[in-house]
Design a protein around this motif. Structure first.
Motif, PDB file in Angstrom:
ATOM      1  N   ASP A 192      36.492  51.739  52.021  1.00 25.81           N
ATOM      2  CA  ASP A 192      37.842  52.246  52.240  1.00 25.81           C
ATOM      3  C   ASP A 192      37.869  53.193  53.437  1.00 25.81           C
ATOM      4  OD1 ASP A 192      40.438  53.098  52.127  1.00 25.81           O
ATOM      5  OD2 ASP A 192      40.346  53.854  50.066  1.00 25.81           O
ATOM      6  N   LYS A 193      38.489  52.741  54.541  1.00 25.29           N
ATOM      7  CA  LYS A 193      38.629  53.563  55.745  1.00 25.29           C
ATOM      8  C   LYS A 193      40.008  54.197  55.838  1.00 25.29           C
ATOM      9  CE  LYS A 193      37.411  50.108  58.455  1.00 25.29           C
ATOM     10  NZ  LYS A 193      37.021  49.320  59.658  1.00 25.29           N
ATOM     11  N   GLY A 194      40.791  54.084  54.766  1.00 29.36           N
ATOM     12  CA  GLY A 194      42.128  54.667  54.769  1.00 29.36           C
ATOM     13  C   GLY A 194      43.141  53.870  55.563  1.00 29.36           C
ATOM     14  N   LEU A 195      42.911  52.571  55.736  1.00 32.22           N
ATOM     15  CA  LEU A 195      43.829  51.729  56.490  1.00 32.22           C
ATOM     16  C   LEU A 195      44.981  51.248  55.612  1.00 32.22           C
ATOM     17  CD1 LEU A 195      41.230  49.581  58.502  1.00 32.22           C
ATOM     18  CD2 LEU A 195      42.330  51.728  59.169  1.00 32.22           C
ATOM     19  N   ASP A 196      46.033  50.782  56.251  1.00 29.51           N
ATOM     20  CA  ASP A 196      47.238  50.337  55.549  1.00 29.51           C
ATOM     21  C   ASP A 196      47.185  48.818  55.330  1.00 29.51           C
ATOM     22  OD1 ASP A 196      49.731  49.869  54.519  1.00 29.51           O
ATOM     23  OD2 ASP A 196      50.852  50.729  56.190  1.00 29.51           O
ATOM     24  N   TYR A 197      47.232  48.385  54.084  1.00 27.37           N
ATOM     25  CA  TYR A 197      47.135  46.961  53.748  1.00 27.37           C
ATOM     26  C   TYR A 197      48.481  46.372  53.324  1.00 27.37           C
ATOM     27  CZ  TYR A 197      42.106  47.380  54.036  1.00 27.37           C
ATOM     28  OH  TYR A 197      40.827  47.589  54.507  1.00 27.37           O
ATOM     29  N   LYS A 198      49.554  47.109  53.522  1.00 27.68           N
ATOM     30  CA  LYS A 198      50.871  46.651  53.070  1.00 27.68           C
ATOM     31  C   LYS A 198      51.281  45.345  53.745  1.00 27.68           C
ATOM     32  CE  LYS A 198      55.689  48.138  52.636  1.00 27.68           C
ATOM     33  NZ  LYS A 198      56.661  49.246  52.867  1.00 27.68           N
ATOM     34  N   LYS A 199      51.154  45.276  55.072  1.00 27.97           N
ATOM     35  CA  LYS A 199      51.562  44.066  55.806  1.00 27.97           C
ATOM     36  C   LYS A 199      50.740  42.865  55.373  1.00 27.97           C
ATOM     37  CE  LYS A 199      50.630  43.785  60.250  1.00 27.97           C
ATOM     38  NZ  LYS A 199      50.699  43.991  61.730  1.00 27.97           N
ATOM     39  N   LEU A 200      49.430  43.077  55.162  1.00 24.31           N
ATOM     40  CA  LEU A 200      48.555  41.978  54.757  1.00 24.31           C
ATOM     41  C   LEU A 200      48.901  41.487  53.360  1.00 24.31           C
ATOM     42  CD1 LEU A 200      46.102  40.150  55.191  1.00 24.31           C
ATOM     43  CD2 LEU A 200      44.655  42.006  54.331  1.00 24.31           C
ATOM     44  N   THR A 201      49.085  42.391  52.412  1.00 26.56           N
ATOM     45  CA  THR A 201      49.392  41.966  51.041  1.00 26.56           C
ATOM     46  C   THR A 201      50.738  41.241  50.979  1.00 26.56           C
ATOM     47  OG1 THR A 201      50.281  44.184  50.554  1.00 26.56           O
ATOM     48  CG2 THR A 201      48.014  43.764  49.941  1.00 26.56           C
ATOM     49  N   GLN A 202      51.701  41.701  51.744  1.00 24.84           N
ATOM     50  CA  GLN A 202      53.004  41.034  51.770  1.00 24.84           C
ATOM     51  C   GLN A 202      52.879  39.627  52.345  1.00 24.84           C
ATOM     52  OE1 GLN A 202      55.685  43.655  53.887  1.00 24.84           O
ATOM     53  NE2 GLN A 202      56.214  44.788  52.039  1.00 24.84           N
ATOM     54  N   TYR A 203      52.095  39.492  53.412  1.00 26.26           N
ATOM     55  CA  TYR A 203      51.912  38.160  54.012  1.00 26.26           C
ATOM     56  C   TYR A 203      51.253  37.218  53.014  1.00 26.26           C
ATOM     57  CZ  TYR A 203      50.161  34.372  56.894  1.00 26.26           C
ATOM     58  OH  TYR A 203      49.877  33.123  57.387  1.00 26.26           O
ATOM     59  N   ILE A 204      50.206  37.685  52.340  1.00 26.96           N
ATOM     60  CA  ILE A 204      49.482  36.851  51.383  1.00 26.96           C
ATOM     61  C   ILE A 204      50.402  36.379  50.271  1.00 26.96           C
ATOM     62  CG2 ILE A 204      47.702  36.903  49.582  1.00 26.96           C
ATOM     63  CD1 ILE A 204      46.045  38.683  51.484  1.00 26.96           C
ATOM     64  N   LEU A 205      51.210  37.279  49.757  1.00 29.95           N
ATOM     65  CA  LEU A 205      52.070  36.934  48.629  1.00 29.95           C
ATOM     66  C   LEU A 205      53.246  36.048  49.033  1.00 29.95           C
ATOM     67  CD1 LEU A 205      51.991  40.345  46.764  1.00 29.95           C
ATOM     68  CD2 LEU A 205      50.954  38.208  46.035  1.00 29.95           C
ATOM     69  N   LYS A 206      53.652  36.118  50.282  1.00 32.75           N
ATOM     70  CA  LYS A 206      54.734  35.264  50.759  1.00 32.75           C
ATOM     71  C   LYS A 206      54.226  33.907  51.251  1.00 32.75           C
ATOM     72  CE  LYS A 206      57.861  38.999  52.158  1.00 32.75           C
ATOM     73  NZ  LYS A 206      58.537  39.661  53.307  1.00 32.75           N
ATOM     74  N   SER A 207      52.925  33.829  51.508  1.00 27.47           N
ATOM     75  CA  SER A 207      52.352  32.595  52.031  1.00 27.47           C
ATOM     76  C   SER A 207      52.381  31.483  50.982  1.00 27.47           C
ATOM     77  CB  SER A 207      50.906  32.850  52.463  1.00 27.47           C
ATOM     78  OG  SER A 207      50.266  31.644  52.800  1.00 27.47           O
ATOM     79  N   LYS A 208      52.561  30.256  51.453  1.00 26.66           N
ATOM     80  CA  LYS A 208      52.603  29.110  50.551  1.00 26.66           C
ATOM     81  C   LYS A 208      51.248  28.424  50.410  1.00 26.66           C
ATOM     82  CE  LYS A 208      57.503  28.174  51.356  1.00 26.66           C
ATOM     83  NZ  LYS A 208      58.516  27.190  51.830  1.00 26.66           N
ATOM     84  N   ASN A 209      50.288  28.810  51.258  1.00 23.13           N
ATOM     85  CA  ASN A 209      49.000  28.115  51.205  1.00 23.13           C
ATOM     86  C   ASN A 209      47.842  29.003  50.734  1.00 23.13           C
ATOM     87  OD1 ASN A 209      49.173  29.470  53.826  1.00 23.13           O
ATOM     88  ND2 ASN A 209      47.217  28.479  54.276  1.00 23.13           N
ATOM     89  N   ILE A 210      48.061  30.283  50.502  1.00 27.42           N
ATOM     90  CA  ILE A 210      47.004  31.150  49.981  1.00 27.42           C
ATOM     91  C   ILE A 210      47.084  31.127  48.459  1.00 27.42           C
ATOM     92  CG2 ILE A 210      46.002  33.469  49.951  1.00 27.42           C
ATOM     93  CD1 ILE A 210      47.339  33.912  52.688  1.00 27.42           C
ATOM     94  N   LYS A 211      46.102  30.475  47.831  1.00 28.49           N
ATOM     95  CA  LYS A 211      46.154  30.229  46.392  1.00 28.49           C
ATOM     96  C   LYS A 211      45.567  31.361  45.564  1.00 28.49           C
ATOM     97  CE  LYS A 211      45.465  26.086  44.849  1.00 28.49           C
ATOM     98  NZ  LYS A 211      44.847  24.770  44.536  1.00 28.49           N
ATOM     99  N   SER A 212      44.524  32.027  46.083  1.00 30.83           N
ATOM    100  CA  SER A 212      43.900  33.085  45.291  1.00 30.83           C
ATOM    101  C   SER A 212      43.166  34.072  46.187  1.00 30.83           C
ATOM    102  CB  SER A 212      42.929  32.492  44.260  1.00 30.83           C
ATOM    103  OG  SER A 212      41.848  31.854  44.908  1.00 30.83           O
ATOM    104  N   VAL A 213      42.992  35.282  45.654  1.00 31.58           N
ATOM    105  CA  VAL A 213      42.241  36.335  46.344  1.00 31.58           C
ATOM    106  C   VAL A 213      41.290  36.974  45.347  1.00 31.58           C
ATOM    107  CG1 VAL A 213      42.356  38.580  47.500  1.00 31.58           C
ATOM    108  CG2 VAL A 213      44.082  36.832  48.005  1.00 31.58           C
ATOM    109  N   ILE A 214      40.030  37.100  45.743  1.00 33.65           N
ATOM    110  CA  ILE A 214      39.065  37.846  44.937  1.00 33.65           C
ATOM    111  C   ILE A 214      38.714  39.115  45.697  1.00 33.65           C
ATOM    112  CG2 ILE A 214      36.688  37.896  44.115  1.00 33.65           C
ATOM    113  CD1 ILE A 214      36.960  35.329  42.932  1.00 33.65           C
TER     114      ILE A 214
END
Length: 272
Positions: A166-188
């Motif tokens: 954890d470097k204290g970076l902002d993951y909001k844009k990434l998480t939103q993209y992943i959840l809106k994407s139609k081809n990303i099926k899972s994240v571990i």
């Protein structure tokens, strides 16, 4: 950051936040604030002479247009075939082409090299295909913007391994993209960040009310993550290690993390 001499050719590929460590725990991550980090990046142009060159990604024109030092060249994409995936790689190729022009490399040599270049280790590196499941090692993606670029490189259904120090970076844009994407099926999720990222995903899922088929899970190790996704993925799908974080919580470097991923993939038995 401690540069006091300008290079004859300076190259700026992008300007996204990375190498942050507000805790000061790791010497390799020396930047305490975003302002300090971006200042260190821009320092490459500070001492250039009028006859020097600055080859710059055109997206950075607003940030660099007022710097009156070397001769600025804003690259443009070239219409040619390449083995590399992703728009970000096309941008990097464009920068390299401009450097070739400065050195008066013949155009045919430039185009031949671009066409045949297979990329480098740990950067969207194809590892192996097992039962028609393709594994990619993008361990050098140590910030969320790099992972975002990697994900945009694939149209196939994709399973992502995400997390690290954890470097204290902002993951909001990434998480939103992943959840809106139609081809990303899972994240571990792995590493120190996995609990924080898990909560971020849950919060975003609640707000977006979307992607009901998306699957999210935490893993205790990289090995568990690789084996879980191999069992989960179907034919013609992608398993991608693109952590979006430093490796220093679990590994000595992103290279060691990538090497471990490749070793685990090559140990997989074809039977499921």
């Amino acid at each position: 950051q401690d540069l006091h001499k300008g290079p004859e050719i300076a190259v700026i590929t992008n300007m996204t936040l990375d190498h942050m460590d507000p805790s000061g725990k790791f010497a390799a991550a020396t930047h305490q604030t975003p302002k300090e980090y971006f200042g260190a990046k821009m320092n490459i142009l500070k001492y250039q002479k009028p006859e020097d060159f600055a080859v710059i990604n055109p997206s950075l024109k607003p940030k660099t247009k007022d710097i009156d030092k070397g001769r600025k060249i804003y690259s443009s994409l070239i219409p040619t075939k390449t083995k590399l995936k992703g728009f970000h790689n096309l941008q990097n190729i464009a920068l390299a082409v401009e450097i070739g022009k400065i050195f008066k490399v013949p155009k045919k040599n430039i185009l031949k090299t671009v066409k045949n270049f297979k990329g480098i280790e740990h950067r969207l590196e194809f590892v192996k295909k097992i039962n028609d499941i393709s594994f990619y090692n993008d361990s050098a993606a140590t910030n969320p913007d790099a992972t975002l670029a990697a994900l945009k490189s694939f149209n196939e259904p994709t399973h992502l391994i995400l997390g690290g120090y954890d470097k204290g970076l902002d993951y909001k844009k990434l998480t939103q993209y992943i959840l809106k994407s139609k081809n990303i099926k899972s994240v571990i999720l792995i590493g120190q960040l996995k609990h924080k990222l898990y909560n971020n995903f849950q919060f975003t899922i609640y707000n977006l009310q979307s992607n009901s088929n998306f699957q999210l899970k935490k893993a205790k190790s990289l090995k568990e993550a690789v084996l879980t996704l191999y069992k989960k993925a179907d034919k013609n799908e992608i398993v991608l290690l693109s952590p979006g974080a430093s490796s220093l919580d679990m590994f000595s470097s992103y290279a060691q993390r990538g090497d471990q991923f490749k070793k685990l993939v090559k140990q997989i038995r074809r039977e499921r």
